[in-house]
Design an enzyme around this catalytic site. Structure first.
Site, PDB file in Angstrom:
ATOM      1  N   LYS A 179      -7.214  -0.756  11.628  1.00 25.86           N
ATOM      2  CA  LYS A 179      -6.619  -1.214  10.365  1.00 25.86           C
ATOM      3  C   LYS A 179      -5.410  -0.333  10.024  1.00 25.86           C
ATOM      4  O   LYS A 179      -4.381  -0.812   9.549  1.00 25.86           O
ATOM      5  CB  LYS A 179      -7.666  -1.172   9.247  1.00 25.86           C
ATOM      6  N   HIS A 185      -2.130  10.053  -0.674  1.00 30.16           N
ATOM      7  CA  HIS A 185      -2.259   8.771  -1.365  1.00 30.16           C
ATOM      8  C   HIS A 185      -2.091   8.924  -2.865  1.00 30.16           C
ATOM      9  O   HIS A 185      -1.508   8.087  -3.530  1.00 30.16           O
ATOM     10  CB  HIS A 185      -3.675   8.200  -1.140  1.00 30.16           C
ATOM     11  N   ASP A 187       4.294 -14.379  11.877  1.00 28.45           N
ATOM     12  CA  ASP A 187       2.935 -14.802  11.514  1.00 28.45           C
ATOM     13  C   ASP A 187       1.976 -13.624  11.707  1.00 28.45           C
ATOM     14  O   ASP A 187       1.528 -13.354  12.819  1.00 28.45           O
ATOM     15  CB  ASP A 187       2.568 -15.992  12.419  1.00 28.45           C
ATOM     16  N   GLU A 247       0.823  -1.221   0.000  1.00 30.00           N
ATOM     17  CA  GLU A 247       0.000   0.000   0.000  1.00 30.00           C
ATOM     18  C   GLU A 247       0.852   1.264   0.000  1.00 30.00           C
ATOM     19  O   GLU A 247       1.717   1.436   0.863  1.00 30.00           O
ATOM     20  CB  GLU A 247      -0.915  -0.025   1.244  1.00 30.00           C
TER      21      GLU A 247
HETATM   22  C1  MEV Z   1      -5.946   2.990   5.109  1.00 33.53           C
HETATM   23  O1  MEV Z   1      -5.184   1.851   4.747  1.00 33.53           O
HETATM   24  C2  MEV Z   1      -5.883   3.228   6.607  1.00 33.53           C
HETATM   25  C3  MEV Z   1      -6.781   4.356   7.118  1.00 33.53           C
HETATM   26  O2  MEV Z   1      -8.119   4.143   6.696  1.00 33.53           O
HETATM   27  C4  MEV Z   1      -6.700   4.334   8.617  1.00 33.53           C
HETATM   28  C5  MEV Z   1      -7.683   5.247   9.320  1.00 33.53           C
HETATM   29  O3  MEV Z   1      -8.743   5.574   8.754  1.00 33.53           O
HETATM   30  O4  MEV Z   1      -7.376   5.619  10.465  1.00 33.53           O
HETATM   31  C6  MEV Z   1      -6.361   5.692   6.569  1.00 33.53           C
END
Ligand code: MEV
Length: 432
Positions: free
Chosen positions: A270, A384, A286, A86
């Site tokens: 995430k 991004h 792992d 990513e």
């Molecule tokens: C994207 O890979 C991760 C985010 O969505 C985390 C977040 O929203 O805090 C940018």
């Protein structure tokens, strides 16, 4: 161990060519040329080695490997290898580590490397007396478990405790669960723990009169936690038109959303895992185990919530902390077999699994801040888009110098789409 003269600040690294970055990394790290080649993948995992790792091997799968810069963890400078597909993750971690560095870097710690092995005990004639009998036999059971891994035992690890739990309500009615607490030192520990619980099963059956069904490690490694904190000076938070106080409050408000709402917490966590997994993968650990542990821990109080917290201290600094299970090892498994993983561990100069866990949790916290800072200000798309645009440009067929030029035009036009990229490339071809 990385010697103190190796800095984790490598100014200009981002803008160098791939080759020049490798030269700089060679200069600024303890890696030998062979180890660097292993890290970069030039001499990475071969199909022959892969063939000994899993079944039906036909090759090896590659991921981009980047180096996160600027990290200082417990006063030590560390270059952090991250394997991830990513865009923006490595840049985000590096940038936030730079802000944290101005506040002294990350302070991290771990609890003892204790894993939990579970035994499901069914068909117990008398649940209460079986519980008492297990506790009465504790020393004998622990002694039996300690026979399993003499090497771990010699290194100071081994079984630590037994806990008996009653599952009151389940689709098959009541049953007992026995937890074996096992200190696995620098291993991830699954093998040692699984062997130990399998070995204990007959003794548990004769003690309880029941039938031991499942015997397996729990990935909710809530006794093996890693914690990191950082403090970002207000002055470091300001950028462009955003004032320091505004950014700090924006981050705290963003965190509050995740603290209170599971839908947001899943995404928030995430973002943390973007950083955590990338280092876990780079070191051959792992990552499914780490993911499972993280999300199970995030719901430990009954509602799924943020793994991190953000607040302000008395001086007005932005203070972050992250606590999560971190069952990573530096011995055994892929960490030892995979040449890139070995080089990754050497690059970070880690001597124990705890040191690795401390770095990983610091990267997770940095990554969380990168996301919250962007979301609370300009949004994440701007950052991004420039890297995404490069991928789109390559997918459209751009080569060499065309890639950066096309990506820039796509971002300027605010149309980062493959059809537009192809159109521009065709125009360029036509005008030649
Ligand atoms: C994207 O890979 C991760 C985010 O969505 C985390 C977040 O929203 O805090 C940018």
């Amino acid at each position: 161990m990385t010697s103190p003269e190796h800095s984790s600040r490598l100014p200009g690294f981002y803008n160098l060519s791939l080759e020049a970055r490798r030269v700089m990394l060679q200069d600024q790290s303890p890696l030998t040329p062979d180890e660097l080649a292993a890290l970069t993948g030039e001499a990475g995992l071969g199909a022959d080695q892969a063939d000994h790792m899993i079944e039906n091997v036909v090759g090896a799968h590659a991921l981009p490997l980047g180096i996160a810069l600027n990290f200082v963890v417990n006063g030590r400078q560390v270059l952090v290898p991250m394997a991830i597909e990513e865009p923006s993750v490595v840049a985000g971690a590096s940038f936030m580590a730079k802000l944290a560095r101005a506040g002294g870097g990350f302070t991290a710690s771990t609890t003892p490397p204790e894993m939990i092995g579970q035994m499901q005990v069914l068909d117990v004639p008398d649940l209460q007396s079986a519980q008492q009998a297990l506790l009465a036999e504790k020393e004998r059971l622990l002694a039996e478990a300690s026979q399993v891994d003499p090497v771990l035992e010699k290194l100071g690890g081994g079984p630590r405790d037994l806990e008996v739990r009653l599952i009151e309500d389940s689709p098959i009615g009541q049953f007992l669960v026995l937890h074996l607490i096992y200190d696995v030192r620098d291993a991830m520990g699954a093998n040692a723990v699984n062997t130990a619980v399998e070995r204990l099963a007959p003794l548990v059956e004769s003690t309880t009169g029941g039938r031991v069904h499942l015997r397996i490690l729990s990935n909710l490694a809530d006794r093996r936690l890693a914690r990191a904190t950082c403090s970002i000076p207000l002055s470091e938070l300001a950028f462009e038109d955003y004032g320091g106080v505004q950014v700090r409050q924006g981050v705290i408000e963003a965190w509050a959303f995740a603290a209170a709402d599971s839908y947001r917490a899943a995404t928030h966590n995430k973002g943390i895992m973007n950083g955590v997994d990338a280092v876990v993968i780079a070191t051959g650990n792992d990552w499914r185990a780490i993911e499972a542990g993280a999300h199970a821990y995030a719901v430990k109080d009954g509602q799924y919530t943020s793994l991190s917290t953000w607040s302000e201290d008395d001086q007005g600094n932005l203070v972050g902390s992250l606590e999560m299970p971190m069952a990573v090892g530096i011995v055994g498994g892929a960490t030892k077999v995979h040449p890139s993983a070995r080089a990754a561990l050497k690059l970070m100069g880690v001597n124990t699994a705890a040191e690795l866990a401390e770095i990983i949790v610091s990267v997770g916290l940095a990554q969380n801040l990168a996301a919250l800072r962007a979301l609370a200000t300009e949004g994440i798309q701007r950052g991004h888009m420039s890297l995404h645009a490069r991928q789109v440009a390559i997918a459209a067929g751009a080569e060499g110098d065309q890639i950066a030029r096309l990506a820039e035009q796509l971002v300027d036009e605010n149309t980062v789409r493959i059809d537009r990229a192809e159109e521009i490339l065709n125009l360029w071809k036509g005008s030649k």
